[in-house]
Design a protein around this motif. Sequence first.
Motif, PDB file in Angstrom:
ATOM      1  N   THR A 261       0.829  -1.207   0.000  1.00  0.00           N
ATOM      2  CA  THR A 261       0.000   0.000   0.000  1.00  0.00           C
ATOM      3  C   THR A 261       0.864   1.259   0.000  1.00  0.00           C
ATOM      4  O   THR A 261       1.785   1.391   0.800  1.00  0.00           O
ATOM      5  N   GLN A 262       0.569   2.180  -0.911  1.00  0.00           N
ATOM      6  CA  GLN A 262       1.264   3.468  -0.938  1.00  0.00           C
ATOM      7  C   GLN A 262       0.688   4.383   0.147  1.00  0.00           C
ATOM      8  O   GLN A 262      -0.506   4.341   0.434  1.00  0.00           O
ATOM      9  N   GLY A 288      -9.635   3.379  -7.300  1.00  0.00           N
ATOM     10  CA  GLY A 288      -9.183   1.995  -7.146  1.00  0.00           C
ATOM     11  C   GLY A 288      -7.718   1.873  -6.805  1.00  0.00           C
ATOM     12  O   GLY A 288      -7.087   0.849  -7.100  1.00  0.00           O
ATOM     13  N   MET A 289      -7.172   2.895  -6.140  1.00  0.00           N
ATOM     14  CA  MET A 289      -5.749   2.896  -5.806  1.00  0.00           C
ATOM     15  C   MET A 289      -5.492   2.119  -4.518  1.00  0.00           C
ATOM     16  O   MET A 289      -6.259   2.210  -3.559  1.00  0.00           O
ATOM     17  N   ASP A 290      -4.406   1.343  -4.522  1.00  0.00           N
ATOM     18  CA  ASP A 290      -3.955   0.683  -3.299  1.00  0.00           C
ATOM     19  C   ASP A 290      -3.116   1.691  -2.532  1.00  0.00           C
ATOM     20  O   ASP A 290      -1.886   1.672  -2.556  1.00  0.00           O
ATOM     21  N   ALA A 291      -3.797   2.627  -1.875  1.00  0.00           N
ATOM     22  CA  ALA A 291      -3.111   3.748  -1.234  1.00  0.00           C
ATOM     23  C   ALA A 291      -3.983   4.288  -0.113  1.00  0.00           C
ATOM     24  O   ALA A 291      -5.195   4.138  -0.117  1.00  0.00           O
ATOM     25  N   VAL A 292      -3.321   4.934   0.853  1.00  0.00           N
ATOM     26  CA  VAL A 292      -4.022   5.549   1.982  1.00  0.00           C
ATOM     27  C   VAL A 292      -3.373   6.900   2.265  1.00  0.00           C
ATOM     28  O   VAL A 292      -2.180   7.092   1.988  1.00  0.00           O
ATOM     29  N   TYR A 293      -4.173   7.807   2.804  1.00  0.00           N
ATOM     30  CA  TYR A 293      -3.726   9.181   3.056  1.00  0.00           C
ATOM     31  C   TYR A 293      -3.981   9.488   4.527  1.00  0.00           C
ATOM     32  O   TYR A 293      -5.104   9.346   5.006  1.00  0.00           O
ATOM     33  N   VAL A 294      -2.930   9.916   5.254  1.00  0.00           N
ATOM     34  CA  VAL A 294      -3.021  10.020   6.713  1.00  0.00           C
ATOM     35  C   VAL A 294      -2.611  11.404   7.211  1.00  0.00           C
ATOM     36  O   VAL A 294      -1.830  12.108   6.560  1.00  0.00           O
ATOM     37  N   PRO A 295      -3.134  11.829   8.373  1.00  0.00           N
ATOM     38  CA  PRO A 295      -2.694  13.094   8.980  1.00  0.00           C
ATOM     39  C   PRO A 295      -1.361  12.917   9.687  1.00  0.00           C
ATOM     40  O   PRO A 295      -1.140  11.924  10.382  1.00  0.00           O
ATOM     41  N   LEU A 296      -0.477  13.907   9.523  1.00  0.00           N
ATOM     42  CA  LEU A 296       0.884  13.805  10.044  1.00  0.00           C
ATOM     43  C   LEU A 296       1.232  15.094  10.794  1.00  0.00           C
ATOM     44  O   LEU A 296       1.484  16.139  10.186  1.00  0.00           O
ATOM     45  N   LEU A 297       1.231  15.012  12.122  1.00  0.00           N
ATOM     46  CA  LEU A 297       1.543  16.176  12.957  1.00  0.00           C
ATOM     47  C   LEU A 297       3.061  16.265  13.105  1.00  0.00           C
ATOM     48  O   LEU A 297       3.676  15.492  13.835  1.00  0.00           O
ATOM     49  N   VAL A 298       3.655  17.235  12.416  1.00  0.00           N
ATOM     50  CA  VAL A 298       5.116  17.292  12.265  1.00  0.00           C
ATOM     51  C   VAL A 298       5.673  18.562  12.901  1.00  0.00           C
ATOM     52  O   VAL A 298       5.198  19.667  12.643  1.00  0.00           O
ATOM     53  N   PHE A 311       7.277   6.774   2.069  1.00  0.00           N
ATOM     54  CA  PHE A 311       5.989   7.406   1.782  1.00  0.00           C
ATOM     55  C   PHE A 311       6.041   8.052   0.399  1.00  0.00           C
ATOM     56  O   PHE A 311       7.054   8.589  -0.017  1.00  0.00           O
ATOM     57  N   SER A 312       4.908   8.036  -0.295  1.00  0.00           N
ATOM     58  CA  SER A 312       4.893   8.389  -1.715  1.00  0.00           C
ATOM     59  C   SER A 312       4.682   9.868  -2.008  1.00  0.00           C
ATOM     60  O   SER A 312       5.022  10.328  -3.104  1.00  0.00           O
ATOM     61  N   GLY A 313       4.100  10.610  -1.084  1.00  0.00           N
ATOM     62  CA  GLY A 313       3.880  12.024  -1.351  1.00  0.00           C
ATOM     63  C   GLY A 313       3.182  12.712  -0.200  1.00  0.00           C
ATOM     64  O   GLY A 313       2.555  12.056   0.641  1.00  0.00           O
ATOM     65  N   PHE A 314       3.288  14.032  -0.183  1.00  0.00           N
ATOM     66  CA  PHE A 314       2.749  14.794   0.934  1.00  0.00           C
ATOM     67  C   PHE A 314       2.082  16.072   0.457  1.00  0.00           C
ATOM     68  O   PHE A 314       2.587  16.761  -0.432  1.00  0.00           O
ATOM     69  N   SER A 315       0.941  16.366   1.086  1.00  0.00           N
ATOM     70  CA  SER A 315       0.415  17.729   1.066  1.00  0.00           C
ATOM     71  C   SER A 315       1.083  18.448   2.234  1.00  0.00           C
ATOM     72  O   SER A 315       1.282  17.851   3.292  1.00  0.00           O
ATOM     73  N   GLN A 513      -3.004  18.228  -6.609  1.00  0.00           N
ATOM     74  CA  GLN A 513      -2.118  17.311  -5.887  1.00  0.00           C
ATOM     75  C   GLN A 513      -2.426  15.870  -6.243  1.00  0.00           C
ATOM     76  O   GLN A 513      -1.507  15.069  -6.491  1.00  0.00           O
ATOM     77  N   PHE A 514      -3.699  15.523  -6.243  1.00  0.00           N
ATOM     78  CA  PHE A 514      -4.094  14.148  -6.562  1.00  0.00           C
ATOM     79  C   PHE A 514      -3.538  13.725  -7.923  1.00  0.00           C
ATOM     80  O   PHE A 514      -3.039  12.605  -8.086  1.00  0.00           O
ATOM     81  N   GLU A 515      -3.615  14.619  -8.899  1.00  0.00           N
ATOM     82  CA  GLU A 515      -3.110  14.279 -10.227  1.00  0.00           C
ATOM     83  C   GLU A 515      -1.590  14.144 -10.233  1.00  0.00           C
ATOM     84  O   GLU A 515      -1.040  13.291 -10.931  1.00  0.00           O
ATOM     85  N   LEU A 516      -0.916  14.969  -9.434  1.00  0.00           N
ATOM     86  CA  LEU A 516       0.537  14.832  -9.310  1.00  0.00           C
ATOM     87  C   LEU A 516       0.903  13.534  -8.596  1.00  0.00           C
ATOM     88  O   LEU A 516       1.885  12.862  -8.949  1.00  0.00           O
ATOM     89  N   PHE A 517       0.127  13.158  -7.569  1.00  0.00           N
ATOM     90  CA  PHE A 517       0.393  11.930  -6.824  1.00  0.00           C
ATOM     91  C   PHE A 517       0.183  10.685  -7.686  1.00  0.00           C
ATOM     92  O   PHE A 517       0.959   9.736  -7.624  1.00  0.00           O
ATOM     93  N   THR A 518      -0.903  10.672  -8.436  1.00  0.00           N
ATOM     94  CA  THR A 518      -1.380   9.418  -9.059  1.00  0.00           C
ATOM     95  C   THR A 518      -1.271   9.362 -10.573  1.00  0.00           C
ATOM     96  O   THR A 518      -1.306   8.269 -11.146  1.00  0.00           O
ATOM     97  N   GLY A 519      -1.183  10.519 -11.227  1.00  0.00           N
ATOM     98  CA  GLY A 519      -1.218  10.528 -12.684  1.00  0.00           C
ATOM     99  C   GLY A 519      -2.606  10.300 -13.244  1.00  0.00           C
ATOM    100  O   GLY A 519      -2.773  10.119 -14.459  1.00  0.00           O
ATOM    101  N   LYS A 520      -3.604  10.325 -12.397  1.00  0.00           N
ATOM    102  CA  LYS A 520      -4.992  10.097 -12.813  1.00  0.00           C
ATOM    103  C   LYS A 520      -5.778  11.399 -12.705  1.00  0.00           C
ATOM    104  O   LYS A 520      -5.455  12.265 -11.878  1.00  0.00           O
TER     105      LYS A 520
END
Length: 538
Positions: A261-262, A288-298, A311-315, A513-520
Motif C-alpha cells: 500500500t502506498q 481503485g488505488m492501493d493507497a491511503v492518506y493520513v494526517p501527520l503532525l510534524v 511514503f509516496s507524497g505529501f500535502s 495534488q491528486f493528479e501529481l500523486f497518481t497521474g490520474k
Amino acid sequence: MSLVVSASATEAAVEPSPLATSERGSILVCTSVIADTVDGAVTEIREAAEFGANVVELRLDFLKDIDLLDPKATLKRLLGACDAYKLPAIVTFRPEWEGGQFNGPEPLRLAVLKYAAVLGAPYVDVEYLAANFFFASEGEVPLSTKVILSHHDYDETPSDEILEALVKEMFKGGADIAKIATTAQRIEDSARMLALPGKSSGPVIALAMGEKGLPSRILAPKFGGYLTFGALSDSKTSAPGQPTVTDLRKLYRLQDQSAATQVYGIVGNPVSHSRSPALHNAALAAAGMDAVYVPLLVDELRPFLDAFPSFSGFSVTIPHKLAALECADEADPVAERIGAANTLVRQPGGGLKAYNTDWSAAISAVETGLREGESAEAPLKGQRVVVVGAGGAGRALAFGALERGAAGVLVCNRTREKADALAAALGDGAEAVDYADVASGRTTGDVLLNSTSIGMHPVEGETPVSAEALGSYKLVFDAVYTPLQTRLLKEAQEQGCITVSGLDMFVGQAAEQFELFTGKPAPVELMRQATLDSMQPH
C-alpha cells in the motif's frame, strides 16, 4: 529482566498465531469496552460488532459493579455477549501502576485474569512486569488462551535497542503476543514503532499514543502489526490519540492495506482540523488505488522526511511550506519562483519534487468571484490587492495576483520583517505595509486575500481585519475553510463585498495534488462532497 516461564506458556508461545502476518486484511481491529457497568459493557460489545470491530477488549478495571469476591457471573455474561456477536475477547484488568483503574490487591487481579482464561477467553492481557507472578504456577492457563504481555510508557518512546530487547524478553517470558504502547513525543516515534513488528519473529502490537502517534495506529497493517485499536466514538477512547473504528474501517480502509500500500499524507502543525484525509481517501478509493492518506503532525520537516523515506507524497500546510521547498531534491519552476511548496511527490529515484498548487487554485477562485456580473477575461488586472500573511500561502497568493495582472500587491504580516522579505522577493509591483494599518482600514485596496489561520477552528471568533475596514474592498477571500463561513467573510458580506470561501482553494489545490500523486484525473466533485460531508457533525 529474567522471568519465570511455565511449561504451558512455552508451548503456547511456539504455536504460531493465525493472524501474525501482514497479508491484506489480516489486521485485527479491536475496540476497548470501557463502560463502568456490566449492562453498559454489554451495550458497547453490541456497538463494537455493529461498527465493524472484530475483537473487543474487556476492560474489567473500568467496571464499578464487578463483584471481585465472585467475578464468575460478570465474566460469564461479558464473554457470553462476545460469543453472541462472534467477537473474540481480550480480557484486561489494568492496574493503576500501569495506567489502569484497578487499585486492589495483585493476587486477586491476576486470579481474575486466570479465571477468564479458564472460562474460555481467547486472549488475556497481562502486564509484562507482572508476568513472573502470573506464570508462577504451571498449568493454570489453558493453551487455548493467548497471553498478551503488555508494556505501557506514558512519558516517551524508548530507544530502538530498548524496544527490541523488551519484545524479546516478553517472548522469553511467556508471551504469545507482545504489546508495547509508548507515547510519541515526535512523529518520528511512530516510524520506530511501525518498524518494530518487522524486527520480531513473533506477533507484535506496537502503538504510539497521542496525535503524533496516529500513523502507528492507522498504518499497522501495512507494517505487519498484529492488532490496532479503534474507539467506538471520540468520547470513548481508552488511550490518547485513538481513532474510531469507523474511521479506521471507512476512512483509512484498514482492511485493504498490505505491505504494498502506498502512503500519502498531510504534513502540518496543527493538522487535526484538516479535511485532507477525507477528501484524498475518497478520491483514492474511487480511483481503485492501493493507497491511503493520513494526517501527520510534524514539528520539523527534515527529520520527519528522513524517518518516512517510503511514503509516496505529501500535502504540506502551515508552517512547513517554506521548508518543503528547502527539503526537496528538485522543484517545479513555479514553486521556485514563489519560494514555497505545498506538495512533495516521491520520484522514481527516491527523491522528492516540490510543487505549488495553492496559487492557481486560490487565484482561480478569486477570479471567478470577481467575474460575477462581469465578463472580464482578466478580472484581477488593474486591481490593488492586499495580502494578509507572508508565509507559504501568502507567497502563493501574492505571486498569483501579480501573475494575473494586479496593479499592485500590498503584503502585511504581524511580523513586519517577513512582509518586507516577501515584498522584496516578489520585486516590482509588491510593497510591504504595516499589519495594523490594514487591520484598522488605514491601508486598503480592491481585493483582500487572507492567507493566515486567523479565524480557523477552534478560534472562529477571531478575524484578521476589522469589519469597519472591509467596506472599500470589492472582494474578500479567506483561505480558511473550517469553518466555511469565517467571521471575516460574514462581516465582509455585511459590508457588501463579494466573498470567496477557502473551500474552492482547498478542493482545487487538492485536485492538482491528486493528479501529481497518481497521474490520474481528479474526481473534483466527489472531493468537494467528501470535504463537505466530513464537516457535518457525526
